[in-house]
Motif scaffolding. Structure first.
Motif, PDB file in Angstrom:
ATOM      1  N   THR A 220      -3.383   2.124  -6.900  1.00  0.00           N
ATOM      2  CA  THR A 220      -2.597   3.215  -7.477  1.00  0.00           C
ATOM      3  C   THR A 220      -3.284   3.751  -8.730  1.00  0.00           C
ATOM      4  N   ARG A 221      -3.878   2.831  -9.499  1.00  0.00           N
ATOM      5  CA  ARG A 221      -4.659   3.240 -10.665  1.00  0.00           C
ATOM      6  C   ARG A 221      -5.798   4.167 -10.248  1.00  0.00           C
ATOM      7  N   ALA A 222      -6.466   3.791  -9.133  1.00  0.00           N
ATOM      8  CA  ALA A 222      -7.586   4.605  -8.654  1.00  0.00           C
ATOM      9  C   ALA A 222      -7.104   5.998  -8.242  1.00  0.00           C
ATOM     10  N   VAL A 223      -5.970   6.044  -7.532  1.00  0.00           N
ATOM     11  CA  VAL A 223      -5.429   7.342  -7.116  1.00  0.00           C
ATOM     12  C   VAL A 223      -5.023   8.148  -8.344  1.00  0.00           C
ATOM     13  N   HIS A 224      -4.464   7.472  -9.331  1.00  0.00           N
ATOM     14  CA  HIS A 224      -4.066   8.148 -10.582  1.00  0.00           C
ATOM     15  C   HIS A 224      -5.287   8.741 -11.294  1.00  0.00           C
ATOM     16  N   ARG A 225      -6.418   8.004 -11.255  1.00  0.00           N
ATOM     17  CA  ARG A 225      -7.645   8.528 -11.878  1.00  0.00           C
ATOM     18  C   ARG A 225      -8.129   9.778 -11.149  1.00  0.00           C
ATOM     19  N   LEU A 226      -7.938   9.786  -9.791  1.00  0.00           N
ATOM     20  CA  LEU A 226      -8.388  10.941  -9.006  1.00  0.00           C
ATOM     21  C   LEU A 226      -7.500  12.156  -9.237  1.00  0.00           C
ATOM     22  N   ARG A 227      -6.225  11.914  -9.413  1.00  0.00           N
ATOM     23  CA  ARG A 227      -5.259  13.003  -9.602  1.00  0.00           C
ATOM     24  C   ARG A 227      -4.422  12.726 -10.849  1.00  0.00           C
ATOM     25  N   PRO A 228      -5.047  12.794 -12.028  1.00  0.00           N
ATOM     26  CA  PRO A 228      -4.332  12.392 -13.249  1.00  0.00           C
ATOM     27  C   PRO A 228      -3.167  13.320 -13.594  1.00  0.00           C
ATOM     28  N   ASP A 229      -3.149  14.532 -12.997  1.00  0.00           N
ATOM     29  CA  ASP A 229      -2.098  15.477 -13.364  1.00  0.00           C
ATOM     30  C   ASP A 229      -0.911  15.436 -12.409  1.00  0.00           C
ATOM     31  N   ASP A 230      -0.881  14.460 -11.505  1.00  0.00           N
ATOM     32  CA  ASP A 230       0.252  14.346 -10.583  1.00  0.00           C
ATOM     33  C   ASP A 230       1.282  13.378 -11.162  1.00  0.00           C
ATOM     34  N   GLY A 231       2.461  13.912 -11.481  1.00  0.00           N
ATOM     35  CA  GLY A 231       3.500  13.122 -12.151  1.00  0.00           C
ATOM     36  C   GLY A 231       4.023  11.966 -11.316  1.00  0.00           C
ATOM     37  N   GLU A 232       4.097  12.147 -10.000  1.00  0.00           N
ATOM     38  CA  GLU A 232       4.636  11.082  -9.164  1.00  0.00           C
ATOM     39  C   GLU A 232       3.669   9.905  -9.041  1.00  0.00           C
ATOM     40  N   ILE A 233       2.354  10.204  -9.023  1.00  0.00           N
ATOM     41  CA  ILE A 233       1.378   9.103  -9.002  1.00  0.00           C
ATOM     42  C   ILE A 233       1.503   8.313 -10.311  1.00  0.00           C
ATOM     43  N   ALA A 234       1.573   9.040 -11.422  1.00  0.00           N
ATOM     44  CA  ALA A 234       1.754   8.376 -12.717  1.00  0.00           C
ATOM     45  C   ALA A 234       3.058   7.582 -12.720  1.00  0.00           C
ATOM     46  N   GLY A 235       4.102   8.172 -12.124  1.00  0.00           N
ATOM     47  CA  GLY A 235       5.405   7.513 -12.069  1.00  0.00           C
ATOM     48  C   GLY A 235       5.349   6.224 -11.271  1.00  0.00           C
ATOM     49  N   LEU A 236       4.657   6.272 -10.141  1.00  0.00           N
ATOM     50  CA  LEU A 236       4.563   5.082  -9.297  1.00  0.00           C
ATOM     51  C   LEU A 236       3.779   3.979 -10.015  1.00  0.00           C
ATOM     52  N   LEU A 237       2.689   4.362 -10.656  1.00  0.00           N
ATOM     53  CA  LEU A 237       1.894   3.369 -11.393  1.00  0.00           C
ATOM     54  C   LEU A 237       2.752   2.743 -12.497  1.00  0.00           C
TER      55      LEU A 237
END
Lengths: 416, 120
Positions: A220-237
């Motif tokens: 999830t950290r890796a996906v967050h790094r790829l799409r740092p501006d996506d709030g739901e990825i940040a939320g899931l992390l």
């Protein structure tokens, strides 16, 4: 399982990128994956002996590419196809990349690989297995171990998943438009499932399953790094970090589960709480929140309270109302009823719980009965609380949970 | 979710079947086993030997009593089991419904208790 940590971490970081490049170049997930596995194997043998290559990514890509081509050469039936492919491929793809050529698309390739593994043609269990293997770089044996199934079973599941992707015409390309949002949702759900599989099992003695929470957070950290501006990825992390922070306090010395209200909060992992809280606080300012952000926010409010009795229940209730609005479901109503009881008294919670009575999705679920027992206990109706706890204990399929519920039933006593 | 599918039938019934019936029965079993193996849902399973070879043990007041066979009046016996991991109770029920013994006797579908627990 001992590990050469830095090399292994590096391999797991690079494997999906190499696989992504190969699949984009050659288009055959199955064969490419085998080639990457062989390259990884070669690396684990050669790197410790010869030292790390200067450009590990280029090294792996070259070895995997060579294996793939060897494989095709060895099969006469494939020769024609290989020649056709070679003729069709643009000239620049015929040339091995510069050793330091972290090709610009490498990160997108990793994300696209995730999309492919979470293909809608696959069952949830297969999506999880394939993601762990192709993106997480876990071996089939490790995945089988984590899910407590025989290795042969997991091998079948993975190979079947690959066939299904092929049959469904799984194209290797980044989904666009509404499809991309739908697929990203599936990816996040799979990461969430991997995390839960590890987290719900962390009471057991098996360390492999705790590895799963770490793996889910890493991916999830890796996906967050790829799409740092996506709030739901940040939320899931954030949600994973805040949940995982409680792990040291969740179980007693005997492995018995300790409910949130009774956990020793000084044992919660402060670093994870800080990171998770900062992530979700920031993400919530970006725009309309999604369900993962709201769940993370709820976890953050729990984390803020030094003692259970300091919990800001009105805020948690407000967040559950928002969650019920964003993604309504019986589990949300169930949790909301606990918050309602803490703010407005047990009867308010029981009233909300009654709205679930006709919900078929909750029929037979033990958790409704566990919460009912808790609220009835708060309301002072010990007899009814005991019966509810007993019903819940009969319906759960988890041994630690059944023990916990039986203890609760005994604790409220009978007929008092 | 893991489920154990318990197979019930009457001992010796296979011998009473015609050749064609036997072929059909084992064909159905083979088809389901192949499907469950391919999908990765099959975790294991065993057929049990004839109840004539069974011993039943009861200890009362510290005294063990060992008797032959599991049954007094029962015509059906527990003949074997399958252990599967599948997505839902509905799927487990579907698998059980297709097992040939379900048509003549019965299959039981029982969720397996897990060692893990969710947070309260």
């Amino acid at each position: 399982m001992s590990r050469d940590a830095p090399a292994e971490d590096l391999l797991r970081e690079l494997a999906p990128q190499v696989l992504g490049v190969l699949v984009r170049r050659h288009g055959q997930f199955d064969a490419c994956e085998d080639a990457v596995q062989e390259a990884l194997l070669a690396a684990t043998v050669q790197w410790p002996a010869d030292g790390l290559p200067d450009h590990p990514f280029g090294w792996l890509l070259t070895v995997a590419d060579r294996r793939l081509i060897d494989h095709w050469r060895s099969e006469r039936a494939r020769r024609n196809r290989e020649e056709r492919l070679a003729a069709q491929a643009p000239a620049d793809e015929q040339v091995a990349p510069a050793p330091d050529g972290e090709s610009t698309g490498a990160h997108d390739d990793a994300l696209t690989l995730l999309f492919l593994c979470c293909h809608p043609a696959l069952s949830g269990a297969s999506q999880v297995a394939l993601t762990l293997r192709a993106v997480g770089g876990l071996t089939t044996a490790q995945i089988a171990d984590a899910f407590l199934v025989p290795e042969a079973t997991m091998a079948q599941r993975i190979s079947r998943a690959k066939q299904r992707i092929k049959a469904a015409g799984g194209r290797f390309g980044t989904p666009a438009g509404p499809d991309a949002i739908e697929r990203l949702r599936a990816v996040l759900h799979v990461l969430y499932l991997i995390f839960n599989e590890g987290y719900t099992a962390s009471s057991g003695p098996d360390l492999h399953r705790t590895d799963l929470t770490a793996e889910a957070i890493r991916l999830t950290r890796a996906v967050h790094r790829l799409r740092p501006d996506d709030g739901e990825i940040a939320g899931l992390l954030a949600l994973m970090l805040l949940t995982d922070a409680r792990r040291p306090a969740r179980t007693g010395a005997d492995g018995a589960l300790i409910p949130l209200a009774e956990q020793d909060r000084t044992r919660w992992h402060a670093g994870s709480i800080r990171e998770g809280t900062a992530l979700v606080t920031d993400a919530l300012t970006w725009g309309p929140p999604g369900p993962y952000q709201v769940q993370a926010a709820i976890a953050a409010v729990h984390a803020e309270a030094a003692r259970a009795e300091d919990t800001d229940w009105p805020q948690i209730l407000a967040l559950y109302r928002l969650l019920a609005h964003l993604s309504p479901g019986p589990m949300v109503t169930l949790n909301q009823s606990v918050a309602a009881a803490m703010v407005h008294g047990p009867q308010a919670g029981l009233d909300l719980l009654d709205t679930l009575a006709g919900d078929e999705r909750m029929a037979g679920r033990h958790r409704v009965w566990a919460v009912r027992g808790h609220l009835l206990e708060l309301a002072g109706d010990r007899e009814a609380a005991r019966e509810a706890y007993r019903t819940a204990a009969r319906r759960t399929t988890s041994l630690p949970e059944r023990r916990y519920l039986e203890i609760r039933a005994a604790r409220v006593g009978g007929g008092a | 979710m893991k489920f154990m599918l318990l197979i019930y039938n009457r001992p010796g019934f296979v011998e009473e079947l015609s050749e064609a019936e036997r072929t059909e029965l084992f064909g159905e079993v083979d088809a389901i086993m192949a499907e469950l193996t391919a999908s990765g849902e099959l975790l294991g399973g065993e057929a049990l030997a004839d109840p004539a070879q069974t011993r039943t043990v009861r200890v009362r007041d510290g005294v063990p009593a060992v008797t032959d066979g599991p049954f007094m009046e029962a015509k059906e016996h527990f003949a074997g089991y399958l252990l599967v991991e599948c997505e839902s109770t509905e799927r487990a029920t579907d698998i059980a419904a297709r097992w040939p013994d379900a048509k003549r006797w019965a299959m039981e579908v029982r969720p397996v208790m897990s060692e893990s627990g969710t947070e309260m």
